[in-house]
Design a protein around this motif. Structure first.
Motif, PDB file in Angstrom:
ATOM      1  N   VAL A  80      -0.848  -4.426 -11.016  1.00  0.00           N
ATOM      2  CA  VAL A  80      -1.633  -2.873 -11.167  1.00  0.00           C
ATOM      3  C   VAL A  80      -1.180  -2.550  -9.433  1.00  0.00           C
ATOM      4  CG1 VAL A  80      -3.852  -1.553 -11.406  1.00  0.00           C
ATOM      5  CG2 VAL A  80      -2.994  -3.741 -12.659  1.00  0.00           C
ATOM      6  N   LEU A  81      -0.611  -0.931  -9.637  1.00  0.00           N
ATOM      7  CA  LEU A  81      -0.450  -0.211  -8.267  1.00  0.00           C
ATOM      8  C   LEU A  81      -1.593   1.032  -8.714  1.00  0.00           C
ATOM      9  CD1 LEU A  81       2.845   0.320  -8.445  1.00  0.00           C
ATOM     10  CD2 LEU A  81       1.718  -1.730  -7.506  1.00  0.00           C
ATOM     11  N   PRO A  82      -2.468   0.622  -7.305  1.00  0.00           N
ATOM     12  CA  PRO A  82      -3.894   2.352  -7.461  1.00  0.00           C
ATOM     13  C   PRO A  82      -2.766   3.698  -7.311  1.00  0.00           C
ATOM     14  CG  PRO A  82      -3.979   1.084  -5.592  1.00  0.00           C
ATOM     15  CD  PRO A  82      -2.647  -0.196  -6.364  1.00  0.00           C
ATOM     16  N   ALA A  83      -3.042   4.263  -7.193  1.00  0.00           N
ATOM     17  CA  ALA A  83      -2.771   6.352  -7.790  1.00  0.00           C
ATOM     18  C   ALA A  83      -2.454   6.483  -6.120  1.00  0.00           C
ATOM     19  CB  ALA A  83      -3.288   7.058  -7.825  1.00  0.00           C
ATOM     20  N   SER A  84      -2.797   5.451  -4.778  1.00  0.00           N
ATOM     21  CA  SER A  84      -2.532   5.697  -3.857  1.00  0.00           C
ATOM     22  C   SER A  84      -1.092   5.070  -3.390  1.00  0.00           C
ATOM     23  CB  SER A  84      -3.655   5.630  -2.520  1.00  0.00           C
ATOM     24  OG  SER A  84      -3.595   3.427  -2.589  1.00  0.00           O
ATOM     25  N   VAL A  85      -1.022   3.686  -3.719  1.00  0.00           N
ATOM     26  CA  VAL A  85       0.692   3.163  -3.504  1.00  0.00           C
ATOM     27  C   VAL A  85       1.644   3.531  -4.474  1.00  0.00           C
ATOM     28  CG1 VAL A  85       1.346   0.509  -3.906  1.00  0.00           C
ATOM     29  CG2 VAL A  85      -1.357   1.466  -2.798  1.00  0.00           C
ATOM     30  N   VAL A  86       1.420   4.076  -5.391  1.00  0.00           N
ATOM     31  CA  VAL A  86       1.802   4.699  -6.987  1.00  0.00           C
ATOM     32  C   VAL A  86       2.354   6.144  -5.952  1.00  0.00           C
ATOM     33  CG1 VAL A  86       2.968   5.846  -8.390  1.00  0.00           C
ATOM     34  CG2 VAL A  86       1.168   4.319  -8.587  1.00  0.00           C
ATOM     35  N   ALA A  87       1.525   6.660  -4.965  1.00  0.00           N
ATOM     36  CA  ALA A  87       2.443   8.233  -4.550  1.00  0.00           C
ATOM     37  C   ALA A  87       3.125   7.669  -2.676  1.00  0.00           C
ATOM     38  CB  ALA A  87       0.789   9.193  -3.871  1.00  0.00           C
ATOM     39  N   ALA A  88       2.580   7.003  -2.137  1.00  0.00           N
ATOM     40  CA  ALA A  88       3.527   6.533  -1.458  1.00  0.00           C
ATOM     41  C   ALA A  88       4.936   5.251  -1.434  1.00  0.00           C
ATOM     42  CB  ALA A  88       2.744   5.121  -1.060  1.00  0.00           C
ATOM     43  N   MET A  89       5.222   5.783  -2.754  1.00  0.00           N
ATOM     44  CA  MET A  89       6.445   4.758  -2.884  1.00  0.00           C
ATOM     45  C   MET A  89       7.449   5.652  -3.352  1.00  0.00           C
ATOM     46  SD  MET A  89       4.989   1.595  -5.322  1.00  0.00           S
ATOM     47  CE  MET A  89       6.456   0.362  -5.528  1.00  0.00           C
ATOM     48  N   VAL A  90       8.826   5.682  -2.270  1.00  0.00           N
ATOM     49  CA  VAL A  90       8.829   6.723  -2.177  1.00  0.00           C
ATOM     50  C   VAL A  90      10.157   5.784  -4.156  1.00  0.00           C
ATOM     51  CG1 VAL A  90      11.666   7.768  -1.700  1.00  0.00           C
ATOM     52  CG2 VAL A  90       9.873   7.084  -0.067  1.00  0.00           C
ATOM     53  N   ASP A  91      10.350   5.535  -4.333  1.00  0.00           N
ATOM     54  CA  ASP A  91      11.440   4.831  -5.047  1.00  0.00           C
ATOM     55  C   ASP A  91      10.497   4.399  -5.971  1.00  0.00           C
ATOM     56  OD1 ASP A  91      13.645   5.903  -3.816  1.00  0.00           O
ATOM     57  OD2 ASP A  91      13.454   3.282  -2.752  1.00  0.00           O
ATOM     58  N   LYS A  92      10.876   3.884  -7.855  1.00  0.00           N
ATOM     59  CA  LYS A  92      10.445   3.234  -8.534  1.00  0.00           C
ATOM     60  C   LYS A  92      10.284   1.512  -7.922  1.00  0.00           C
ATOM     61  CE  LYS A  92      12.069   2.414 -13.385  1.00  0.00           C
ATOM     62  NZ  LYS A  92      12.650   2.430 -13.994  1.00  0.00           N
ATOM     63  N   PRO A  93       9.461   0.812  -8.519  1.00  0.00           N
ATOM     64  CA  PRO A  93       9.273  -0.619  -8.563  1.00  0.00           C
ATOM     65  C   PRO A  93      10.520  -1.063  -9.062  1.00  0.00           C
ATOM     66  CG  PRO A  93       7.237  -0.085  -9.452  1.00  0.00           C
ATOM     67  CD  PRO A  93       8.208   1.686  -9.208  1.00  0.00           C
ATOM     68  N   GLY A  94      11.178  -2.177  -8.474  1.00  0.00           N
ATOM     69  CA  GLY A  94      11.950  -2.878  -9.500  1.00  0.00           C
ATOM     70  C   GLY A  94      11.159  -3.821 -11.087  1.00  0.00           C
ATOM     71  N   THR A  95      11.958  -4.704 -11.161  1.00  0.00           N
ATOM     72  CA  THR A  95      11.295  -5.327 -11.912  1.00  0.00           C
ATOM     73  C   THR A  95      10.925  -6.585 -11.856  1.00  0.00           C
ATOM     74  OG1 THR A  95      13.721  -6.078 -13.080  1.00  0.00           O
ATOM     75  CG2 THR A  95      12.482  -4.116 -14.106  1.00  0.00           C
ATOM     76  N   ASP A  96      11.781  -6.559 -10.756  1.00  0.00           N
ATOM     77  CA  ASP A  96      11.094  -8.298 -10.489  1.00  0.00           C
ATOM     78  C   ASP A  96       9.968  -8.556  -9.316  1.00  0.00           C
ATOM     79  OD1 ASP A  96      10.580 -10.514  -8.164  1.00  0.00           O
ATOM     80  OD2 ASP A  96      13.206 -10.979  -8.922  1.00  0.00           O
ATOM     81  N   LEU A  97       8.682  -8.558 -10.516  1.00  0.00           N
ATOM     82  CA  LEU A  97       7.042  -8.716  -9.523  1.00  0.00           C
ATOM     83  C   LEU A  97       7.169  -9.462  -8.513  1.00  0.00           C
ATOM     84  CD1 LEU A  97       5.231  -8.442 -12.816  1.00  0.00           C
ATOM     85  CD2 LEU A  97       6.029  -6.862 -11.652  1.00  0.00           C
ATOM     86  N   VAL A  98       7.977 -10.638  -8.301  1.00  0.00           N
ATOM     87  CA  VAL A  98       7.802 -12.072  -7.358  1.00  0.00           C
ATOM     88  C   VAL A  98       8.104 -10.520  -5.471  1.00  0.00           C
ATOM     89  CG1 VAL A  98       8.113 -13.918  -5.889  1.00  0.00           C
ATOM     90  CG2 VAL A  98       7.138 -14.113  -8.580  1.00  0.00           C
ATOM     91  N   GLU A  99       9.516 -10.165  -5.993  1.00  0.00           N
ATOM     92  CA  GLU A  99       9.919  -9.241  -5.353  1.00  0.00           C
ATOM     93  C   GLU A  99       9.060  -8.113  -4.798  1.00  0.00           C
ATOM     94  OE1 GLU A  99      13.609  -6.513  -5.165  1.00  0.00           O
ATOM     95  OE2 GLU A  99      14.689  -9.369  -4.999  1.00  0.00           O
ATOM     96  N   LEU A 100       9.014  -7.565  -5.680  1.00  0.00           N
ATOM     97  CA  LEU A 100       7.736  -6.080  -5.756  1.00  0.00           C
ATOM     98  C   LEU A 100       6.157  -6.407  -4.762  1.00  0.00           C
ATOM     99  CD1 LEU A 100       6.998  -3.759  -6.005  1.00  0.00           C
ATOM    100  CD2 LEU A 100       6.368  -4.191  -8.162  1.00  0.00           C
ATOM    101  N   VAL A 101       5.537  -7.997  -4.756  1.00  0.00           N
ATOM    102  CA  VAL A 101       4.492  -8.306  -4.220  1.00  0.00           C
ATOM    103  C   VAL A 101       4.721  -8.314  -3.395  1.00  0.00           C
ATOM    104  CG1 VAL A 101       2.384  -9.353  -4.285  1.00  0.00           C
ATOM    105  CG2 VAL A 101       3.015  -8.804  -6.742  1.00  0.00           C
ATOM    106  N   ALA A 102       5.957  -9.046  -2.742  1.00  0.00           N
ATOM    107  CA  ALA A 102       6.595  -9.554  -1.338  1.00  0.00           C
ATOM    108  C   ALA A 102       6.370  -8.017  -0.488  1.00  0.00           C
ATOM    109  CB  ALA A 102       7.455 -10.475  -1.731  1.00  0.00           C
ATOM    110  N   GLU A 103       6.877  -7.368  -0.632  1.00  0.00           N
ATOM    111  CA  GLU A 103       7.609  -5.811  -0.707  1.00  0.00           C
ATOM    112  C   GLU A 103       5.938  -5.599  -0.147  1.00  0.00           C
ATOM    113  OE1 GLU A 103       9.331  -1.840  -1.650  1.00  0.00           O
ATOM    114  OE2 GLU A 103      10.605  -3.767  -2.433  1.00  0.00           O
ATOM    115  N   LEU A 104       5.195  -5.551  -1.254  1.00  0.00           N
ATOM    116  CA  LEU A 104       3.941  -4.389  -1.555  1.00  0.00           C
ATOM    117  C   LEU A 104       3.203  -4.962  -0.768  1.00  0.00           C
ATOM    118  CD1 LEU A 104       3.372  -3.707  -4.675  1.00  0.00           C
ATOM    119  CD2 LEU A 104       3.908  -1.556  -3.106  1.00  0.00           C
TER     120      LEU A 104
END
Length: 190
Positions: free
Chosen positions: A133-157
């Motif tokens: 779950v990405l809070p609105a503040s994180v969504v707003a800060a993301m320039v690109d759509k999150p990828g579908t690999d959740l492990v990679e996404l979590v490591a990046e975030l």
């Protein structure tokens, strides 16, 4: 790690959600309890009070909505709606990325120069489950759509945002092959 559940029937906060099926082969369309995994995952989002959106939606529209985003993996189809709702509430309360995880139970060994070495202490090891779950503040800060690999996404975030790990219930177990379906079906029979 503890579970904090609330009744999804209570008027919860608005949130958008995506069921991730891209890059997972045909497995999201296998059946559990007579329904496709992807359909079960979508129903869980709806029951949690999350508005499901198509993964093909323009990212600027998602960012502009000003709402949190729940990413639900179709390979964790039986994740309970109340758990998804609790993760959403925690993400909002703490303005943090909330990640459902399971503790690692397998033995993990170090390998060096082709030789199997010491056993790794599993105490701090987890596997990513669903949802993220990405809070609105994180969504707003993301320039690109999150990828579908959740492990990679979590490591990046985790590099730039506060991430909270929440132990997922057994029903949120990931399906990695058709052989896993009878086990998950047994765990979630009613």
């Amino acid at each position: 790690m503890t579970h904090t559940f609330f009744d999804p029937a209570d008027e919860g906060p608005p949130a958008l959600g995506m069921v991730l099926d891209e890059g997972r082969g045909s497995l999201p369309y296998a059946l559990i309890h007579g329904e496709a995994l992807v359909a079960c995952a979508a129903w869980a989002l709806g029951e949690a009070g999350v508005t499901a959106i198509d993964a093909g939606i323009q990212w600027d529209a998602v960012r502009g909505a000003g709402e949190p985003l729940v990413l639900h993996d179709s390979l964790c189809p039986m994740t309970p709606a109340d758990f998804i709702a609790a993760c959403l509430r925690r993400a909002l309360d703490e303005d943090a990325v909330v990640v459902a995880v399971h503790p690692v139970t397998d033995t993990v060994k170090l390998v060096a120069d082709g030789l199997v070495g010491d056993t790794v202490d599993r105490e701090g090891l987890v596997t990513v489950a669903s949802p993220v779950v990405l809070p609105a503040s994180v969504v707003a800060a993301m320039v690109d759509k999150p990828g579908t690999d959740l492990v990679e996404l979590v490591a990046e975030l985790a590099r730039s945002h506060h991430v909270v790990l929440v132990e997922a219930p057994a029903a949120a177990r990931r399906v990695s092959s058709p052989d896993d379906l009878p086990v998950l079906e047994g765990l979630t029979s009613g």
